[in-house]
Scaffold this active site. Structure first.
Site, PDB file in Angstrom:
ATOM      1  N   SER A 151      64.378  22.151  36.624  1.00  0.00           N
ATOM      2  CA  SER A 151      64.025  21.260  37.730  1.00  0.00           C
ATOM      3  C   SER A 151      63.453  19.937  37.216  1.00  0.00           C
ATOM      4  O   SER A 151      63.948  18.859  37.547  1.00  0.00           O
ATOM      5  CB  SER A 151      63.023  21.945  38.652  1.00  0.00           C
ATOM      6  OG  SER A 151      62.728  21.140  39.766  1.00  0.00           O
ATOM      7  N   TYR A 152      62.432  20.012  36.392  1.00  0.00           N
ATOM      8  CA  TYR A 152      61.811  18.801  35.858  1.00  0.00           C
ATOM      9  C   TYR A 152      62.770  18.059  34.946  1.00  0.00           C
ATOM     10  O   TYR A 152      62.931  16.835  35.047  1.00  0.00           O
ATOM     11  CB  TYR A 152      60.529  19.170  35.114  1.00  0.00           C
ATOM     12  CG  TYR A 152      59.878  18.012  34.385  1.00  0.00           C
ATOM     13  CD1 TYR A 152      59.125  17.078  35.079  1.00  0.00           C
ATOM     14  CD2 TYR A 152      60.021  17.859  33.005  1.00  0.00           C
ATOM     15  CE1 TYR A 152      58.520  16.008  34.416  1.00  0.00           C
ATOM     16  CE2 TYR A 152      59.427  16.805  32.335  1.00  0.00           C
ATOM     17  CZ  TYR A 152      58.672  15.883  33.040  1.00  0.00           C
ATOM     18  OH  TYR A 152      58.090  14.831  32.385  1.00  0.00           O
ATOM     19  N   GLY A 153      63.412  18.779  34.045  1.00  0.00           N
ATOM     20  CA  GLY A 153      64.283  18.144  33.066  1.00  0.00           C
ATOM     21  C   GLY A 153      65.457  17.421  33.696  1.00  0.00           C
ATOM     22  O   GLY A 153      65.796  16.303  33.317  1.00  0.00           O
TER      23      GLY A 153
END
Length: 217
Positions: A151-153
């Protein structure tokens, strides 16, 4: 303050690298417009800036709210006529999770803040930066493809891809767009990703802010 003072807008200024950049810029004589959702943390930032002899304007706002950002841009235009620097530190860091178990709401929030909101801010701030021949500063954190960082990446990579396109498009006409890759710092965000890490080995946010600004300015 004089109309000739340098004006820096820092989104995500309440803590971590954003707060350190705001303090460093104020220490260099810039007037800092500090934007973040947490009023208390912004007030603490303002206290530190004023104690050091600097000046700041606080804007407790959510960069994910388009109408609020339109109002912010209009206020900047009316008061200062533009921006000399925009440093974008606001980020949503969803909890680490296997790709097959990413929470839909967390993923949507990551997309909305890290990508959609960034696109809107670029559109709003581009004319403000051009008006004062200013520049924008983004911060890469290349986690794309690492396990549990789906999600963050993915959304951070999308944000930086957008910034790189903007950078290439405006190389000749401005605004200048810089993309820094900060060293690991003892931030609350990193603590969520790497609990139990020896934080004494990490680079202090203040030192990293000074290094980035020295290279940029």
């Amino acid at each position: 303050m004089s109309e000739h003072d340098k004006i820096a807008l820092v989104t995500g200024a309440s803590r971590g690298l954003g707060a350190a950049l705001a303090e460093s810029l104020a220490g260099r004589g810039w007037h800092v417009l500090a934007v973040a959702r947490t009023t208390g943390a912004l007030e603490e930032l303002d206290d530190r800036i004023r104690k050091a002899g600097g000046a700041a304007t606080l804007a407790p706002m959510d960069v994910g709210q388009p109408q609020a950002m339109v109002q912010l841009a209009q206020a900047v235009l009316g008061r200062w006529g533009g921006l000399d620097l925009w440093a974008h530190c606001a980020i949503h860091a969803a909890p680490l999770s296997p790709a097959g178990h990413i929470d839909a709401k967390d993923f949507q929030k990551s997309v909305d803040l890290n990508v959609v909101a960034t696109r809107g801010l670029i559109q709003l701030f581009e004319p403000l930066l051009r008006a004062r021949k200013g520049g924008a500063l983004f911060f890469d954190d290349p986690r794309a493809g690492q396990k549990f960082f789906g999600s963050y990446g993915a959304t951070k990579a999308a944000q930086i891809a957008l910034a790189k396109s903007w950078q290439a498009e405006n190389e000749s006409i401005g605004p200048r767009v810089a993309i820094a890759e900060p060293a690991p710092m003892p931030t609350a965000l990193r603590a969520r990703f790497f609990p139990g890490e020896d934080r004494a080995r990490l680079t202090p946010c203040k030192a990293e802010a000074e290094r980035i600004l020295a290279a940029l300015l």
